[in-house]
Design an enzyme around this catalytic site. Structure first.
Site, short mmCIF file in Angstrom:
data_model
loop_
_atom_site.label_atom_id
_atom_site.label_comp_id
_atom_site.label_asym_id
_atom_site.label_seq_id
_atom_site.Cartn_x
_atom_site.Cartn_y
_atom_site.Cartn_z
N GLU A 221 110.38 -7.12 5.21
CA GLU A 221 110.54 -8.03 4.09
C GLU A 221 110.63 -9.48 4.56
O GLU A 221 110.11 -10.39 3.90
CB GLU A 221 111.79 -7.67 3.28
CG GLU A 221 111.69 -6.35 2.53
CD GLU A 221 110.55 -6.34 1.52
OE1 GLU A 221 110.14 -7.42 1.05
OE2 GLU A 221 110.05 -5.24 1.21
N CYS A 384 91.85 -5.64 -14.57
CA CYS A 384 92.62 -5.11 -15.70
C CYS A 384 92.21 -3.68 -16.05
O CYS A 384 93.04 -2.91 -16.56
CB CYS A 384 92.46 -6.02 -16.91
SG CYS A 384 93.18 -7.67 -16.69
#
Length: 637
Positions: A221, A384
């Site tokens: 991270e 999309c």
């Protein structure tokens, strides 16, 4: 006769919806979300014991204590002598069962005429209904009371989230548990099928020891902040091979950490990661904190996002995370067009992320949201058609409506929900000055934050080389200070100067002599420029070169300086900017190949001998070069 002050046991809120009781902790002691309130023995006004009550009232709703749950004017009443929890009951719906409510003495509160009170109630109901406040669910009311002194940080954060959700249109919220459940299920189903095979995921999934798992997530991270996945994979693999545990990293030197981190950028991240590992080993018994709150509180360099990622992925804590990818996904799914860097939008996004996180699979849900933003809901070219949550995406619905309107010849518009604030401009919608652009589609969201251009600076740097040093040619490097830009890294001797002028050469020469002693000033030659942009600085390096050909090799250097070979330079803890500077120097050395990007040294053995015909053509077209042409090693005129 002196009037005796009434004994005050506890207070109950009237005027709130009975189906949404306030479950926030009261002022007094007690465990659980509903705790008994403190007795006020001196009979003083209760409001003096609730600091911040008046400040927390929402404009337009008098006495609104539990934001989002109040449906009528608030009235405080004293309940019997026994300890009673904070609660609310609807105005005109009767008193709570089992509690004898005593009216407050007339001397303390002046009652209003009934007709005036009725008119005021009607006005307040209209204000509340026009603001389109969504009532919180019964299990989410904790934290809706005003923030009391000494309240934990997690409770204060939940209070802010509820206040933010209560002040926005339901258009930017999820309708209820059914919509939230559909989002979770669709996203996790897609993630289980499409997730990328990444080394930190394999290591975290296969690790049984919680501290090792948290360390694996922590390193990934930190590296992934402001850095692409493709770049991080190689660095992460080498890092974990060298320091597989927290104990290994804690025992490493900062020089070694900077050396491995070189080229990854944002070098303070590696330094903070090293500091955090040492703190865990030396002060926390080798155990990583288990919650997002303690991670952020105890570990240096761990912010809200990193703490949430470690807690959810490694320890299974149901806490949401918001990074750049999640910001983009949530802004499009809930049509948030306001500046995503503003405090209001940021807090709303964190609230949505917390609402969406799956208690059963918090780490997977957070990773799925980030994966969706990185691979499907991309900044410029979103796919999309492959999005698992497009049926819940308000930006996609807006695009479909625009396409349908463009294809229809009949007047009218399809039934698509839009934001309809009660009054004024919605604070989460795009400002009127930035209307919807049909050519952008869903990329209208999120709105790009206006960034200040980086400040411009100029630095003169010199590659000082000893070609005849013992053991081969060597170049001089000096170490930067332990704080500030590129802290602790190595660089060529440099000075911050004006963009040009004789003073630049003089300042640089003085800096060189400070590290290497007397030098031939006439051999200092300007070779070119290197422009490198950091996060907030655009730095232009004026590159110089100086080769010590006939001088006695320098064998001693002051602390903070080193003479390195070329091989040692490429493995040292140097920044990308210094590697660019060195390539410019290498490209101007005699015999360097000008066509290569890295300008490797060209040797006679590496060149293919041309044919006789080619040699004739080369001799005919070869330009005439005077014998007295200056070179890098020659004396400047």
């Amino acid at each position: 006769m002196t009037r005796r002050a009434p004994r005050l046991s506890s207070w109950r809120v009237r005027g709130a919806s009975a189906s949404y009781p306030c479950a926030a902790p009261a002022v007094g002691d007690g465990a659980g979300p509903c705790r008994p309130s403190r007795r006020v023995a001196d009979g003083s006004d209760f409001r003096s014991h609730l600091p911040g009550l008046a400040r927390r009232r929402r404009p337009g709703a008098r006495g609104d204590l539990c934001a989002g749950a109040v449906r009528g004017p608030m009235r405080w009443r004293r309940v019997g002598r026994s300890h009673a929890p904070w609660s609310a009951s609807g105005a005109g719906r009767g008193r709570p069962s089992g509690k004898a409510i005593m009216k407050k003495p007339r001397t303390a509160v002046r009652s209003r005429p009934r007709k005036q009170a009725s008119r005021q109630e009607g006005r307040e109901k209209r204000v509340l209904s026009s603001s389109q406040v969504k009532p919180p669910t019964p299990n989410a009311c904790a934290g809706t009371m005003p923030e009391f002194p000494g309240a934990p940080a997690g409770l204060a954060r939940r209070q802010e989230e509820v206040v933010v959700q209560a002040s926005v249109s339901p258009y930017h919220l999820f309708r209820g548990t059914a919509e939230v459940r559909a989002f979770r299920e669709n996203l996790l189903r897609w993630y289980d099928r499409e997730k990328r095979d990444l080394p930190w995921r394999r290591r975290a999934e296969g690790e049984v020891d919680l501290d090792r798992r948290a360390y694996a997530v922590w390193v990934s991270e930190v590296m992934l902040q402001q850095t692409q996945v493709a770049t991080v994979i190689d660095y992460y693999t080498r890092w974990m091979q060298k320091w597989p545990t927290l104990q290994d990293l804690a025992s490493a030197s900062l020089e070694g950490v900077n050396q491995l981190w070189a080229g990854l950028g944002y070098y303070s991240r590696g330094r903070r990661l090293h500091e955090g590992a040492r703190k865990v080993v030396e002060e926390l018994g080798g155990h990583v904190p288990r919650t997002a709150e303690t991670l952020q509180q105890l570990l240096p360099g761990v912010g809200r996002y990193t703490a949430g990622a470690i807690a959810s992925i490694a320890f299974g804590q149901a806490t949401g995370v918001v990074d750049g990818n999640v910001v983009r996904v949530l802004c499009r799914v809930r049509a948030i067009g306001a500046d995503s860097s503003s405090a209001l939008v940021s807090q709303h996004l964190w609230s949505l992320a917390q609402q969406l996180v799956d208690p059963a699979r918090p780490g997977d849900l957070n990773q799925a949201a980030m994966e969706l933003g990185a691979t499907v809901c991309t900044p410029q070219h979103p796919r999309c058609s492959q999005c698992p949550v497009r049926s819940l995406c308000r930006a996609h619905q807006r695009v479909e409506r625009e396409q349908l309107l463009a294809s229809r010849s009949l007047p009218g518009s399809p039934d698509v929900e839009e934001c309809a604030p009660g009054s004024g401009q919605c604070r989460l919608c795009a400002p009127p000055s930035e209307p919807w652009d049909p050519t952008l589609g869903v990329t209208n969201f999120p709105r790009k934050a206006s960034r200040r251009p980086p400040r411009e600076e100029c630095s003169a740097t010199c590659v000082l080389e000893q070609p005849r040093a013992v053991g081969g040619p060597r170049i001089l490097l000096v170490q930067r200070p332990n704080s500030g830009l590129l802290a602790g890294l190595w660089e060529f001797p440099s000075v911050t100067t004006e963009p040009s002028g004789q003073r630049q050469r003089q300042a640089l020469l003085q800096e060189l002599q400070r590290w290497a002693g007397p030098l031939p000033a006439t051999r200092l030659r300007h070779l070119g420029q290197v422009v490198h942009t950091f996060s907030h600085i655009k730095l232009t390096y004026e590159v110089y070169g100086l080769a010590l050909e006939g001088e006695t090799p320098v064998t001693t250097t002051p602390p903070g300086a080193r003479w390195l070979t070329r091989e040692e330079f490429h493995t040292a803890a140097v920044s990308t900017a210094m590697k660019k500077v060195f390539r410019v120097y290498e490209g101007r050395r005699p015999g360097a190949c000008k066509g290569s990007k890295r300008s490797p040294v060209s040797t006679p053995s590496s060149r293919k001998k041309p044919s006789p015909g080619q040699q004739l053509l080369d001799s005919f077209f070869r330009p005439h070069i005077p014998r007295d042409a200056p070179s890098l090693n020659s004396t400047a005129q």
